[in-house]
Write a protein that holds these residues in place. Structure first.
Motif, PDB file in Angstrom:
ATOM      1  N   LEU A   1       0.836  -1.198   0.000  1.00  0.00           N
ATOM      2  CA  LEU A   1       0.000   0.000   0.000  1.00  0.00           C
ATOM      3  C   LEU A   1       0.874   1.253   0.000  1.00  0.00           C
ATOM      4  CD1 LEU A   1      -2.821  -0.987   2.534  1.00  0.00           C
ATOM      5  CD2 LEU A   1      -2.946  -0.956   0.036  1.00  0.00           C
ATOM      6  N   GLU A   2       1.913   1.238   0.819  1.00  0.00           N
ATOM      7  CA  GLU A   2       2.825   2.382   0.869  1.00  0.00           C
ATOM      8  C   GLU A   2       3.577   2.550  -0.457  1.00  0.00           C
ATOM      9  OE1 GLU A   2       5.407   1.907   4.167  1.00  0.00           O
ATOM     10  OE2 GLU A   2       3.819   1.964   5.672  1.00  0.00           O
ATOM     11  N   LYS A   3       3.983   1.437  -1.043  1.00  0.00           N
ATOM     12  CA  LYS A   3       4.726   1.480  -2.308  1.00  0.00           C
ATOM     13  C   LYS A   3       3.877   2.074  -3.428  1.00  0.00           C
ATOM     14  CE  LYS A   3       7.209  -1.558  -5.524  1.00  0.00           C
ATOM     15  NZ  LYS A   3       7.599  -2.979  -5.805  1.00  0.00           N
ATOM     16  N   VAL A   4       2.624   1.656  -3.515  1.00  0.00           N
ATOM     17  CA  VAL A   4       1.746   2.168  -4.571  1.00  0.00           C
ATOM     18  C   VAL A   4       1.394   3.627  -4.320  1.00  0.00           C
ATOM     19  CG1 VAL A   4      -0.487   1.879  -5.725  1.00  0.00           C
ATOM     20  CG2 VAL A   4       0.824  -0.130  -5.036  1.00  0.00           C
ATOM     21  N   ASP A   5       1.298   4.014  -3.057  1.00  0.00           N
ATOM     22  CA  ASP A   5       1.014   5.410  -2.721  1.00  0.00           C
ATOM     23  C   ASP A   5       2.028   6.360  -3.350  1.00  0.00           C
ATOM     24  OD1 ASP A   5      -1.303   5.109  -1.278  1.00  0.00           O
ATOM     25  OD2 ASP A   5      -0.318   4.985   0.664  1.00  0.00           O
ATOM     26  N   ASP A   6       3.267   5.875  -3.541  1.00  0.00           N
ATOM     27  CA  ASP A   6       4.334   6.728  -4.054  1.00  0.00           C
ATOM     28  C   ASP A   6       4.111   7.149  -5.503  1.00  0.00           C
ATOM     29  OD1 ASP A   6       5.654   6.664  -1.643  1.00  0.00           O
ATOM     30  OD2 ASP A   6       6.972   4.999  -2.211  1.00  0.00           O
ATOM     31  N   HIS A   7       3.364   6.330  -6.260  1.00  0.00           N
ATOM     32  CA  HIS A   7       3.196   6.668  -7.684  1.00  0.00           C
ATOM     33  C   HIS A   7       1.746   6.751  -8.140  1.00  0.00           C
ATOM     34  CE1 HIS A   7       3.068   2.175  -7.883  1.00  0.00           C
ATOM     35  NE2 HIS A   7       2.154   2.418  -8.804  1.00  0.00           N
ATOM     36  N   ASN A   8       0.814   6.426  -7.268  1.00  0.00           N
ATOM     37  CA  ASN A   8      -0.596   6.443  -7.662  1.00  0.00           C
ATOM     38  C   ASN A   8      -1.378   7.369  -6.733  1.00  0.00           C
ATOM     39  OD1 ASN A   8      -3.280   5.918  -8.365  1.00  0.00           O
ATOM     40  ND2 ASN A   8      -2.923   3.724  -8.662  1.00  0.00           N
ATOM     41  N   ASP A   9      -1.808   8.487  -7.265  1.00  0.00           N
ATOM     42  CA  ASP A   9      -2.578   9.438  -6.458  1.00  0.00           C
ATOM     43  C   ASP A   9      -4.015   9.564  -6.943  1.00  0.00           C
ATOM     44  OD1 ASP A   9      -2.117  10.676  -8.832  1.00  0.00           O
ATOM     45  OD2 ASP A   9      -1.289  12.540  -7.991  1.00  0.00           O
ATOM     46  N   SER A  10      -4.486   8.530  -7.662  1.00  0.00           N
ATOM     47  CA  SER A  10      -5.866   8.571  -8.152  1.00  0.00           C
ATOM     48  C   SER A  10      -6.840   8.516  -6.986  1.00  0.00           C
ATOM     49  CB  SER A  10      -6.129   7.399  -9.101  1.00  0.00           C
ATOM     50  OG  SER A  10      -6.122   6.166  -8.396  1.00  0.00           O
ATOM     51  N   THR A  11      -7.979   9.100  -7.178  1.00  0.00           N
ATOM     52  CA  THR A  11      -9.000   9.138  -6.133  1.00  0.00           C
ATOM     53  C   THR A  11      -9.444   7.738  -5.735  1.00  0.00           C
ATOM     54  OG1 THR A  11      -9.799  11.271  -6.962  1.00  0.00           O
ATOM     55  CG2 THR A  11     -11.280  10.030  -5.516  1.00  0.00           C
ATOM     56  N   GLU A  12      -9.602   6.876  -6.741  1.00  0.00           N
ATOM     57  CA  GLU A  12     -10.063   5.504  -6.466  1.00  0.00           C
ATOM     58  C   GLU A  12      -9.043   4.749  -5.623  1.00  0.00           C
ATOM     59  OE1 GLU A  12     -12.383   2.360  -9.124  1.00  0.00           O
ATOM     60  OE2 GLU A  12     -10.271   2.484  -9.681  1.00  0.00           O
ATOM     61  N   TRP A  13      -7.753   4.851  -6.002  1.00  0.00           N
ATOM     62  CA  TRP A  13      -6.724   4.160  -5.228  1.00  0.00           C
ATOM     63  C   TRP A  13      -6.634   4.688  -3.806  1.00  0.00           C
ATOM     64  CZ3 TRP A  13      -3.947   0.126  -4.288  1.00  0.00           C
ATOM     65  CH2 TRP A  13      -2.908   0.227  -3.366  1.00  0.00           C
ATOM     66  N   GLN A  14      -6.629   5.996  -3.649  1.00  0.00           N
ATOM     67  CA  GLN A  14      -6.498   6.584  -2.329  1.00  0.00           C
ATOM     68  C   GLN A  14      -7.639   6.150  -1.414  1.00  0.00           C
ATOM     69  OE1 GLN A  14      -3.903   8.258  -1.183  1.00  0.00           O
ATOM     70  NE2 GLN A  14      -2.858   8.070  -3.156  1.00  0.00           N
ATOM     71  N   ALA A  15      -8.855   6.072  -1.946  1.00  0.00           N
ATOM     72  CA  ALA A  15     -10.003   5.638  -1.144  1.00  0.00           C
ATOM     73  C   ALA A  15      -9.869   4.162  -0.768  1.00  0.00           C
ATOM     74  CB  ALA A  15     -11.292   5.880  -1.920  1.00  0.00           C
ATOM     75  N   PHE A  16      -9.446   3.343  -1.732  1.00  0.00           N
ATOM     76  CA  PHE A  16      -9.276   1.909  -1.480  1.00  0.00           C
ATOM     77  C   PHE A  16      -8.180   1.662  -0.457  1.00  0.00           C
ATOM     78  CE2 PHE A  16      -6.790  -1.907  -2.427  1.00  0.00           C
ATOM     79  CZ  PHE A  16      -7.758  -2.899  -2.299  1.00  0.00           C
ATOM     80  N   ALA A  17      -7.035   2.310  -0.644  1.00  0.00           N
ATOM     81  CA  ALA A  17      -5.894   2.111   0.262  1.00  0.00           C
ATOM     82  C   ALA A  17      -6.243   2.533   1.676  1.00  0.00           C
ATOM     83  CB  ALA A  17      -4.682   2.884  -0.250  1.00  0.00           C
ATOM     84  N   LYS A  18      -6.983   3.627   1.810  1.00  0.00           N
ATOM     85  CA  LYS A  18      -7.376   4.103   3.131  1.00  0.00           C
ATOM     86  C   LYS A  18      -8.270   3.083   3.836  1.00  0.00           C
ATOM     87  CE  LYS A  18      -9.609   8.034   5.440  1.00  0.00           C
ATOM     88  NZ  LYS A  18     -10.276   9.354   5.226  1.00  0.00           N
TER      89      LYS A  18
END
Length: 230
Positions: free
Chosen positions: A76-93
């Motif tokens: 989750l932390e690794k993907v956070d570094d390159h993916n700032d899409s709204t969908e990803w951020q909501a899912f990761a949270k």
């Protein structure tokens, strides 16, 4: 269980480690897949197998299993570094909060197996709902697919009092062998690798049981020389 690379006569092999709080078994094998695991697990494993997400472990027939949550949190932390899409951020949270809620529940001073059935049920329900989503984002879709596959075994540590949520114990037990690999430059023959696996298994098991390995082995050999029995 855990595994790491090793060289035998210049060829890539794998050092496997299977351990609990009383026993440690090392096996050096050419395979990193299910053939190696089938050579170790010759019967159904009547326990909880704790591993990372390496697919080969799925070939082991176990009573239950726990997948280490640490790699999932790291990803989750690794993907956070390159993916700032709204969908990803909501899912990761959501996923990060869900996993940490389970870990916090286990770490409660009053936690006991069977003491919080409704909370555990809610955690599993949240996990199932998250895994059932149909995302568009590539990273979110990939992690959602993993949740669908492994959801049944992410909160096993809430059902057993001796099962952790991580695989740190196996990683700690394999570390001395990794240091030996660096110092000894691996092995020159299959027979040497097999011998090393046996000696490391005996040594580490004695250490886990609170014995001084060098003294215990020396005393055992002295007894064997004089009596013919170990």
């Amino acid at each position: 269980a855990d595994e790491t690379g090793l060289r035998v006569n210049g060829q890539t092999h794998w050092l496997w480690c299977f351990t609990n709080d009383r026993n440690c078994y090392y096996m050096i094998d050419r395979s990193r897949g299910s053939p190696a695991l089938q050579r170790f697990f010759t019967e159904e494993f009547e326990g909880v197998l704790i591993t990372d997400f390496w697919a080969a472990y799925e070939s082991v027939c176990a009573e239950d299993r726990q997948y280490c949550l640490v790699p999932l949190l790291r990803e989750l932390e690794k993907v956070d570094d390159h993916n700032d899409s709204t969908e990803w951020q909501a899912f990761a949270k959501k996923l990060r909060r869900l996993l940490r809620d389970g870990i916090r529940l286990r770490k409660r001073s009053d936690f006991a197996i069977g003491a919080f059935p409704e909370r555990i049920q809610r955690l599993n329900k949240r996990l199932a709902e998250l895994a059932a989503e149909e995302p568009i984002d590539d990273d979110t879709r990939r992690l959602t697919k993993r949740l669908r596959k492994y959801a049944e075994y992410l909160f096993t540590f809430l059902d057993y009092d001796h099962v952790p949520f991580d695989n740190n114990f196996a990683e700690r037990q394999i570390r001395p062998a990794v240091i030996l690999r660096k110092n000894g430059q691996s092995n020159r023959s299959d027979q040497g690798a097999a011998t090393q696996g046996v000696l490391m298994s005996v040594y580490r098991t004695l250490r886990l049981r609170g014995h001084n390995p060098a003294k215990t082995i020396t005393d055992a050999l002295k007894t064997y020389v004089t009596t013919g029995q170990l």
